[in-house]
Design an enzyme around this catalytic site. Structure first.
Site, PDB file in Angstrom:
ATOM      1  N   CYS A 130       2.149  -0.151  -2.451  1.00 39.32           N
ATOM      2  CA  CYS A 130       3.352  -0.105  -3.300  1.00 39.32           C
ATOM      3  C   CYS A 130       3.922   1.319  -3.459  1.00 39.32           C
ATOM      4  CB  CYS A 130       3.052  -0.719  -4.665  1.00 39.32           C
ATOM      5  SG  CYS A 130       1.439  -0.306  -5.310  1.00 39.32           S
ATOM      6  N   HIS A 243       6.629   1.597 -10.764  1.00 41.21           N
ATOM      7  CA  HIS A 243       5.926   2.839 -10.432  1.00 41.21           C
ATOM      8  C   HIS A 243       6.942   3.988 -10.379  1.00 41.21           C
ATOM      9  CE1 HIS A 243       2.426   0.582  -9.651  1.00 41.21           C
ATOM     10  NE2 HIS A 243       2.258   0.776  -8.356  1.00 41.21           N
TER      11      HIS A 243
HETATM   12  N1  LIG Z   1       0.501  -5.494  -7.417  1.00 39.88           N
HETATM   13  C1  LIG Z   1       1.074  -4.645  -6.573  1.00 39.88           C
HETATM   14  O1  LIG Z   1       1.906  -3.778  -6.959  1.00 39.88           O
HETATM   15  C2  LIG Z   1       0.739  -4.695  -5.129  1.00 39.88           C
HETATM   16  C3  LIG Z   1       1.491  -3.944  -4.251  1.00 39.88           C
HETATM   17  C4  LIG Z   1       1.211  -3.971  -2.910  1.00 39.88           C
HETATM   18  C5  LIG Z   1       0.165  -4.757  -2.475  1.00 39.88           C
HETATM   19  N2  LIG Z   1      -0.578  -5.499  -3.354  1.00 39.88           N
HETATM   20  C6  LIG Z   1      -1.645  -6.329  -2.821  1.00 39.88           C
HETATM   21  O2  LIG Z   1      -1.330  -7.714  -2.983  1.00 39.88           O
HETATM   22  C7  LIG Z   1      -2.516  -8.466  -3.166  1.00 39.88           C
HETATM   23  C8  LIG Z   1      -2.432  -9.286  -4.432  1.00 39.88           C
HETATM   24  O3  LIG Z   1      -2.229  -8.452  -5.547  1.00 39.88           O
HETATM   25  P1  LIG Z   1      -1.823  -9.033  -6.976  1.00 39.88           P
HETATM   26  O4  LIG Z   1      -1.430  -7.843  -7.767  1.00 39.88           O
HETATM   27  O5  LIG Z   1      -0.848 -10.160  -6.865  1.00 39.88           O
HETATM   28  O6  LIG Z   1      -3.230  -9.608  -7.510  1.00 39.88           O
HETATM   29  P2  LIG Z   1      -3.509 -10.703  -8.650  1.00 39.88           P
HETATM   30  O7  LIG Z   1      -2.415 -10.744  -9.654  1.00 39.88           O
HETATM   31  O8  LIG Z   1      -4.884 -10.434  -9.122  1.00 39.88           O
HETATM   32  O9  LIG Z   1      -3.505 -12.121  -7.861  1.00 39.88           O
HETATM   33  C9  LIG Z   1      -4.450 -12.393  -6.868  1.00 39.88           C
HETATM   34  C10 LIG Z   1      -4.085 -13.687  -6.138  1.00 39.88           C
HETATM   35  O10 LIG Z   1      -5.023 -13.881  -5.073  1.00 39.88           O
HETATM   36  C11 LIG Z   1      -5.653 -15.138  -5.236  1.00 39.88           C
HETATM   37  N3  LIG Z   1      -7.039 -15.056  -4.820  1.00 39.88           N
HETATM   38  C12 LIG Z   1      -8.045 -14.346  -5.408  1.00 39.88           C
HETATM   39  N4  LIG Z   1      -9.196 -14.533  -4.754  1.00 39.88           N
HETATM   40  C13 LIG Z   1      -8.943 -15.377  -3.733  1.00 39.88           C
HETATM   41  C14 LIG Z   1      -9.736 -15.966  -2.718  1.00 39.88           C
HETATM   42  N5  LIG Z   1     -11.040 -15.739  -2.612  1.00 39.88           N
HETATM   43  N6  LIG Z   1      -9.130 -16.798  -1.849  1.00 39.88           N
HETATM   44  C15 LIG Z   1      -7.818 -17.046  -1.934  1.00 39.88           C
HETATM   45  N7  LIG Z   1      -6.997 -16.542  -2.889  1.00 39.88           N
HETATM   46  C16 LIG Z   1      -7.556 -15.708  -3.771  1.00 39.88           C
HETATM   47  C17 LIG Z   1      -5.537 -15.478  -6.712  1.00 39.88           C
HETATM   48  O11 LIG Z   1      -5.655 -16.876  -6.886  1.00 39.88           O
HETATM   49  P3  LIG Z   1      -6.281 -17.503  -8.236  1.00 39.88           P
HETATM   50  O12 LIG Z   1      -5.236 -17.342  -9.299  1.00 39.88           O
HETATM   51  O13 LIG Z   1      -6.521 -18.916  -7.846  1.00 39.88           O
HETATM   52  O14 LIG Z   1      -7.528 -16.717  -8.527  1.00 39.88           O
HETATM   53  C18 LIG Z   1      -4.146 -14.936  -7.011  1.00 39.88           C
HETATM   54  O15 LIG Z   1      -3.174 -15.866  -6.603  1.00 39.88           O
HETATM   55  C19 LIG Z   1      -3.645  -7.421  -3.129  1.00 39.88           C
HETATM   56  O16 LIG Z   1      -4.087  -7.319  -1.784  1.00 39.88           O
HETATM   57  C20 LIG Z   1      -2.965  -6.149  -3.526  1.00 39.88           C
HETATM   58  O17 LIG Z   1      -3.635  -5.014  -3.058  1.00 39.88           O
HETATM   59  C21 LIG Z   1      -0.300  -5.499  -4.669  1.00 39.88           C
END
Ligand SMILES: NC(=O)c1ccc[n+]([C@@H]2O[C@H](COP(=O)([O-])OP(=O)(O)OC[C@H]3O[C@@H](n4cnc5c(N)ncnc54)[C@H](OP(=O)(O)O)[C@@H]3O)[C@@H](O)[C@H]2O)c1
Length: 346
Positions: A130, A243
């Site tokens: 991000c 951010h």
């Molecule tokens: N947030 C940011 O600003 C940002 C920016 C760039 C990249 N990212 C990347 O995007 C990804 C997700 O981030 P997020 O912020 O959205 O996280 P989050 O809010 O914690 O959500 C995680 C998601 O992944 C699912 N998940 C967790 N464990 C899993 C598994 N074993 N198998 C399949 N699905 C699973 C969860 O499903 P359940 O609800 O069913 O647990 C939920 O839908 C990460 O790789 C992060 O590094 C995030």
């Protein structure tokens, strides 16, 4: 005939925004499937004025799916992305798992759209971190004009960048400070985040930098130019979304701040808000829900030759993740997959 598209991680911070943005931008999809873990099966996810029932990624049949936007973290991506690509689906991944592999393009559509052609090597395209995404949108037009030598950046990153559990922690900890007996100990973060700032995101490396800082260095090189030197300090601050970055940029050629401002005003994906008066700049809460990367405080740095400083703010869940992924899907559809009729606005 439109696309069949999956959002993996649909219950998460990024996945929810992916569904919002696909609906907002009227992505030409015949079918949109929301996936997450088994524990989320049946959870209703908003998609425009509809809701989608979340399905279990473990048992999902990928046959016939054209594209999948992944936001489930590196570990689960390692399991599920190969299943999707094996079935002929192109994965656009938000985790860091594939970002640095030479056979996987790392794309910010305003910056390096031509890299999209490399998708076919593995059927995988990576989305940057991000903090990198918004920074390279700001750097690229300046690099084209005056060739960037070195960048020194300090970030002010919101807790949503660490997932939904991190947002809960800030919320509960903030309330807990005022309500006796409801104190909330640090769990997702290494120290108290409420009313505090933490100069540590990711894991520590041998040279004292963190992996989050290393990502900004490596990704800027891969997306713009490997000759650009980047020194980053990544800091978590108690904001929920958005951010901010203080960026100092040193060029090969002279580029005065007023000319840099003109270039940025014309650049894709950028809105310049820069009045030298009280409130004449943008702050994170004002960029929430927006597509643009906002630039303020553009000024000359007279302490070195050919340098400027600026302030850069964007919605990390949108340009930093979900919007960028949807823009990549649009680019892939337009340039490579070319399925069905393309809407004019597309
Ligand atoms: N947030 C940011 O600003 C940002 C920016 C760039 C990249 N990212 C990347 O995007 C990804 C997700 O981030 P997020 O912020 O959205 O996280 P989050 O809010 O914690 O959500 C995680 C998601 O992944 C699912 N998940 C967790 N464990 C899993 C598994 N074993 N198998 C399949 N699905 C699973 C969860 O499903 P359940 O609800 O069913 O647990 C939920 O839908 C990460 O790789 C992060 O590094 C995030």
């Amino acid at each position: 005939m439109g696309y069949r598209i999956v959002v993996a991680g649909a219950t998460g911070n990024v996945g929810r925004e992916m569904l919002n943005i696909l609906a907002e931008r009227e992505f030409p999809a015949d079918e949109v499937v929301a996936l997450a873990t088994r524990r989320s099966m049946g959870t209703e996810c908003g998609f425009g004025d509809k809701t989608l029932k979340c399905r279990d990624i473990e048992t999902f049949d990928w046959a016939g799916i054209d594209m999948a936007l992944f936001a489930i973290g590196s570990g689960p991506t390692k399991t599920y992305a190969p299943r999707a690509t094996k079935a002929g689906c192109v994965v656009i991944d938000n985790s860091s798992l594939y970002r640095y592999r030479p056979d996987v393009p790392l794309i910010v559509p305003e910056v390096n759209p031509d890299a999209i052609e490399g998708y076919a090597k593995r059927n995988i395209i990576a989305n940057p971190n991000c903090s990198t995404a918004q920074m390279v949108v700001a750097l690229k037009p300046l690099h084209d004009r005056a060739t960037i030598k070195r960048v020194v950046v300090s970030t002010y990153q919101s807790v949503s960048g660490a997932g939904k559990a991190a947002m809960d922690e800030l919320w509960r900890q903030t309330k807990g400070i005022y309500v006796p007996g409801r104190e909330y100990a640090a769990a997702k973060f290494t120290k108290q985040i409420a009313f505090n700032v933490i100069p540590h995101i990711g894991d520590f490396m041998d040279d004292g930098a963190t992996t989050e800082e290393w990502k900004m260095v490596a990704e800027t090189k891969k997306i713009i130019d490997k000759a650009i030197k980047v020194h980053a300090t990544c800091v978590r601050v108690p904001t929920f979304v958005g951010h901010a970055e203080a960026i100092n940029i040193e060029f090969e050629d002279p580029l005065p701040a007023d000319e840099a401002a003109e270039i940025l005003r014309e650049a894709p994906g950028i809105i310049v808000i820069d009045r030298r008066e009280d409130g004449g700049y943008i702050t994170p809460v004002e960029c929430v829900g927006e597509y643009a990367t906002y630039i303020s405080r553009i000024r000359d740095d007279i302490t070195v030759e050919n340098a400027i400083s600026l302030w850069c703010v964007s919605d990390n869940l949108r340009k930093g993740a979900a919007l960028n992924a949807v823009q990549i899907a649009e680019l892939l559809g337009r340039r490579c997959l070319k399925k069905g009729d393309m809407a004019e606005a597309w």
